[in-house]
Enzyme design. Structure first.
Site, PDB file in Angstrom:
ATOM      1  N   ARG A   1     -12.591 -10.966 -34.362  1.00 21.41           N
ATOM      2  CA  ARG A   1     -13.371 -12.055 -34.893  1.00 21.41           C
ATOM      3  C   ARG A   1     -13.561 -12.900 -33.841  1.00 21.41           C
ATOM      4  NH1 ARG A   1     -10.674 -17.158 -37.247  1.00 21.41           N
ATOM      5  NH2 ARG A   1     -12.365 -18.385 -37.727  1.00 21.41           N
TER       6      ARG A   1
ATOM      7  N   HIS B   1     -17.046 -22.703 -34.713  1.00 20.67           N
ATOM      8  CA  HIS B   1     -15.440 -22.991 -34.257  1.00 20.67           C
ATOM      9  C   HIS B   1     -15.570 -24.108 -33.393  1.00 20.67           C
ATOM     10  CE1 HIS B   1     -11.340 -20.697 -34.445  1.00 20.67           C
ATOM     11  NE2 HIS B   1     -11.198 -22.261 -34.055  1.00 20.67           N
TER      12      HIS B   1
ATOM     13  N   GLU C   1     -12.116 -23.684 -40.280  1.00 14.89           N
ATOM     14  CA  GLU C   1     -11.277 -24.765 -40.536  1.00 14.89           C
ATOM     15  C   GLU C   1     -12.229 -26.121 -40.614  1.00 14.89           C
ATOM     16  OE1 GLU C   1      -7.752 -24.858 -37.934  1.00 14.89           O
ATOM     17  OE2 GLU C   1      -7.172 -22.831 -38.729  1.00 14.89           O
TER      18      GLU C   1
ATOM     19  N   ASN D   1      -6.771 -19.388 -42.799  1.00 14.17           N
ATOM     20  CA  ASN D   1      -5.903 -19.307 -41.670  1.00 14.17           C
ATOM     21  C   ASN D   1      -4.570 -19.546 -42.081  1.00 14.17           C
ATOM     22  OD1 ASN D   1      -8.271 -18.392 -40.136  1.00 14.17           O
ATOM     23  ND2 ASN D   1      -8.272 -20.409 -39.163  1.00 14.17           N
TER      24      ASN D   1
ATOM     25  N   TYR E   1      -0.568 -20.423 -41.049  1.00 14.49           N
ATOM     26  CA  TYR E   1       0.318 -20.481 -39.946  1.00 14.49           C
ATOM     27  C   TYR E   1       1.841 -20.623 -40.182  1.00 14.49           C
ATOM     28  CZ  TYR E   1      -3.163 -19.905 -36.443  1.00 14.49           C
ATOM     29  OH  TYR E   1      -4.267 -19.439 -35.632  1.00 14.49           O
TER      30      TYR E   1
ATOM     31  N   GLU F   1      -6.925 -15.822 -39.492  1.00 17.60           N
ATOM     32  CA  GLU F   1      -6.052 -16.175 -38.251  1.00 17.60           C
ATOM     33  C   GLU F   1      -4.611 -16.412 -38.759  1.00 17.60           C
ATOM     34  OE1 GLU F   1      -6.929 -19.771 -36.122  1.00 17.60           O
ATOM     35  OE2 GLU F   1      -8.974 -19.450 -36.247  1.00 17.60           O
TER      36      GLU F   1
HETATM   37  C1  GOI Z   1      -5.995 -22.788 -35.530  1.00 13.82           C
HETATM   38  O1  GOI Z   1      -5.596 -24.243 -36.265  1.00 13.82           O
HETATM   39  C2  GOI Z   1      -7.592 -23.054 -34.822  1.00 13.82           C
HETATM   40  O2  GOI Z   1      -8.400 -22.282 -35.662  1.00 13.82           O
HETATM   41  C3  GOI Z   1      -7.432 -22.332 -33.475  1.00 13.82           C
HETATM   42  O3  GOI Z   1      -8.415 -22.504 -32.915  1.00 13.82           O
HETATM   43  C4  GOI Z   1      -6.177 -22.714 -32.713  1.00 13.82           C
HETATM   44  O4  GOI Z   1      -6.116 -22.154 -31.504  1.00 13.82           O
HETATM   45  C5  GOI Z   1      -4.987 -22.010 -33.429  1.00 13.82           C
HETATM   46  O5  GOI Z   1      -4.875 -22.447 -34.646  1.00 13.82           O
HETATM   47  C6  GOI Z   1      -3.707 -22.363 -33.050  1.00 13.82           C
HETATM   48  O6  GOI Z   1      -3.388 -23.700 -33.069  1.00 13.82           O
HETATM   49  C7  GOI Z   1      -0.343 -36.525 -36.846  1.00 13.82           C
HETATM   50  C8  GOI Z   1       4.287 -30.942 -38.144  1.00 13.82           C
HETATM   51  C9  GOI Z   1      -0.693 -35.837 -37.991  1.00 13.82           C
HETATM   52  C10 GOI Z   1       3.491 -30.828 -39.137  1.00 13.82           C
HETATM   53  C11 GOI Z   1       0.502 -35.600 -35.853  1.00 13.82           C
HETATM   54  C12 GOI Z   1       3.989 -31.481 -36.703  1.00 13.82           C
HETATM   55  C13 GOI Z   1      -0.383 -34.448 -38.313  1.00 13.82           C
HETATM   56  C14 GOI Z   1       2.105 -31.347 -38.767  1.00 13.82           C
HETATM   57  C15 GOI Z   1       1.269 -33.487 -35.222  1.00 13.82           C
HETATM   58  C16 GOI Z   1       2.388 -32.500 -35.422  1.00 13.82           C
HETATM   59  C17 GOI Z   1      -0.736 -30.620 -36.654  1.00 13.82           C
HETATM   60  C18 GOI Z   1      -4.468 -23.820 -36.910  1.00 13.82           C
HETATM   61  C19 GOI Z   1      -2.268 -30.152 -36.597  1.00 13.82           C
HETATM   62  C20 GOI Z   1      -4.098 -25.195 -37.882  1.00 13.82           C
HETATM   63  C21 GOI Z   1      -3.911 -28.604 -37.730  1.00 13.82           C
HETATM   64  C22 GOI Z   1      -2.500 -27.770 -35.845  1.00 13.82           C
HETATM   65  C23 GOI Z   1      -3.988 -27.429 -38.355  1.00 13.82           C
HETATM   66  C24 GOI Z   1      -2.799 -26.256 -36.687  1.00 13.82           C
HETATM   67  C25 GOI Z   1      -0.583 -31.444 -37.620  1.00 13.82           C
HETATM   68  C26 GOI Z   1       0.862 -34.475 -35.994  1.00 13.82           C
HETATM   69  C27 GOI Z   1       2.564 -32.070 -36.737  1.00 13.82           C
HETATM   70  C28 GOI Z   1       0.381 -33.779 -37.361  1.00 13.82           C
HETATM   71  C29 GOI Z   1       1.793 -31.968 -37.560  1.00 13.82           C
HETATM   72  N1  GOI Z   1      -2.434 -28.813 -37.200  1.00 13.82           N
HETATM   73  N2  GOI Z   1      -4.008 -26.357 -37.241  1.00 13.82           N
HETATM   74  N3  GOI Z   1       0.434 -32.261 -37.497  1.00 13.82           N
END
Ligand code: GOI
Length: 500
Positions: free
Chosen positions: A103, A147, A192, A333, A335, A401
């Site tokens: 992918r 993306h 996403e 996706n 995680y 993912e």
């Molecule tokens: C994929 O997203 C993506 O497609 C790839 O390109 C990427 O490389 C890969 O994943 C790996 O990341 C303020 C605990 C609000 C819970 C601050 C801690 C929300 C939530 C900071 C810390 C974090 C993967 C952001 C999916 C969004 C990262 C979804 C992973 C959200 C924050 C936090 C916060 C927190 N997420 N994303 N968050």
């Protein structure tokens, strides 16, 4: 033996116990379906580099990384893993693992430098060459059209906030179907959209860095869903003879009720999943509309906030019909997970998070990773797969993912193996014990790469990449070997290795 067999059947009779969870379950020793698609995933901006080569246009990420403070280590994706030049080597890494599918995403600006209009042949050739190399190695391409790297020319016209973006995206998708559709049979329109809108137009932590967490995010989400549906309909109207499948990739964390015996916690967890997965899936996989709980909460809050209309737009009737059923499969996706309980928010707080009226912390007891948000929760993948199968019917699902980060980039990455070992076994249980139609799985990621706002500090790769060397040499980590063995066995065989 006579007592042993009926005991094994007990879970089938009484069902899996969905209340509470066991952190580390016993492994199921069984096999995946014979035609299961095993893959790795990457994205154009995170690996390609060559940001201004061969006629490529400028994307919102090319600009976003140049604004001081946006990327934690001050880096860019200008060179990244240099996969634009090293794609043949990358395909060999995949072949060494025995991958069935890869992918990757297409950079919109390589195909159409201005987003719409004139095509760039050199960019088209790059992907044609990559696809040919994959096919020569019996690896099927699974292509993401978007993306996160929107052409800057389109952002200048409002980007995902401009209703016309659905038409721009359809035009781009048609070019890709036309140029690559003979070879590509699995198309993912958007990666996403939740992050495109929340981080791009809400918190401003990703390109284009706009701030509208309770307002702009819902305008962009509406256009993202429309764009997906227009591309899907274009494919089935004019490219159906290519015989491929078109879907969308949505990210969601599993929401476990903090207290699984408390009805209000169960309801809040459900609300949280509807705001994450349902936000984009409900209209496409159910009925052309946003989830009821979003409609109710955001309409009511908008009214109490004295706004003239709801912050959550309605799809036009025409669009609703185009959107409903616009899918051949669902990409997820996955995680991590959260523990959810109700918490009424301040009515003055105009935000996507406040709109949910809940808190969603993660347990201190869960293993961590190199990313603050990524805690190790194997049980979540089986639960979200069952949730999606129940909510959206017996749809084909791909895990597009799933992966684990560290900050060392060490080669003996035992923690990553632990993560894959237990998540993949939970996915096996969803398939074999629960009957969920999971057709494929893509590990994030093939190699360490440009982790967006975190730069190169968080490493998700099954291969290390030497970022301080101009040659960007790749080194296989132990996890790539573990994964290769799992693919070769197509399941869990007790005797093969201690890691199984
Ligand atoms: C994929 O997203 C993506 O497609 C790839 O390109 C990427 O490389 C890969 O994943 C790996 O990341 C303020 C605990 C609000 C819970 C601050 C801690 C929300 C939530 C900071 C810390 C974090 C993967 C952001 C999916 C969004 C990262 C979804 C992973 C959200 C924050 C936090 C916060 C927190 N997420 N994303 N968050």
């Amino acid at each position: 033996m006579f007592t042993f067999v009926p005991l094994l059947l007990l879970p089938l009779v009484f069902g899996y116990d969905w209340g509470g969870y066991v952190y580390e379950e016993d492994l199921l020793y069984d096999h995946f379906p014979g035609d299961f698609k095993w893959g790795c995933a990457t994205a154009a901006y995170q690996i390609e580099g060559a940001w201004d080569e061969d006629g490529k246009g400028v994307s919102i990420w090319d600009n976003f990384v140049r604004i001081p403070g946006n990327i934690i280590d001050g880096t860019t994706g200008d060179v990244a893993c240099d996969s634009y030049h090293k794609y043949k080597e990358d395909v060999q890494l995949m072949a060494n693992m025995g991958l069935k599918s890869y992918r990757f995403s297409i950079a919109w600006t390589r195909i159409l430098p201005n987003g719409i209009g004139e095509r760039n042949q050199a960019g088209i050739d790059y992907y044609k060459n990559l696809i040919a190399e994959l096919k020569a190695n019996n690896i099927e391409p699974a292509v993401t059209l978007y993306h996160w790297d929107l052409p800057q020319a389109l952002e200048d016209m409002g980007g995902w906030l401009n209703d016309s973006v659905a038409d721009w995206f359809e035009e781009y998708a048609r070019v890709c179907f036309e140029e690559f559709g003979d070879e590509v049979k699995l198309w993912i329109t958007l990666n996403e959209p939740h992050e495109t809108t929340i981080q791009g137009y809400g918190t401003g932590t990703m390109a284009p860095g706009k701030h509208g967490l309770g307002t702009l995010v819902y305008i962009a989400s509406t256009n993202l869903i429309r764009a997906h549906a227009y591309a899907y309909r274009a494919y089935h109207a004019d490219f159906a003879n290519q015989n491929g499948q078109v879907g969308i990739t949505l990210n969601v964390g599993w929401a476990e009720p903090m207290d699984p015996t408390n009805e209000t916690h169960i309801e809040a967890a459900e609300t949280n999943i509807q705001f994450n997965l349902g936000w984009f899936a409900h209209a496409i996989y159910k009925n052309g509309k946003y989830p009821d709980v979003m409609r109710q909460k955001i309409d009511e809050k908008s009214y109490l906030q004295g706004l003239p209309e709801s912050r959550l737009p309605q799809f036009t009737e025409e669009d609703s019909l185009i959107i409903e059923g616009a899918h051949d499969f669902l990409g997820i996706n996955f995680y991590s997970s959260n523990l959810v309980y109700p918490e009424i928010s301040d009515i003055e707080d105009i935000s996507y998070y406040a709109d949910q009226d809940l808190a969603a912390p993660q347990s201190e007891d869960w293993y961590g990773s190199g990313s603050s948000w990524l805690k190790v929760t194997p049980f979540g993948i089986r639960r979200i797969l069952n949730w999606a199968a129940k909510e959206y019917g017996d749809v084909d699902i791909y895990i597009t993912e799933n992966g684990f980060s560290d900050r060392q980039g060490n080669i003996d990455d035992l923690q990553r193996i632990y993560y894959y070992k237990h998540y993949l076994n939970q996915m096996l249980k969803a398939i074999v014990l629960d009957g969920v139609s999971v057709k494929g799985y893509y590990a994030w990621s093939l190699m360490d790469n440009m982790e967006w706002a975190m730069g190169y500090t968080e490493k998700f790769g099954m291969h290390a990449v030497n970022m301080s060397s101009p040659d960007r040499e790749r080194t296989p980590k132990e996890s790539s070997k573990w994964y290769g063995r799992l693919i070769a066995e197509n399941g869990y065989v007790e005797s093969v290795s201690p890691c199984f």
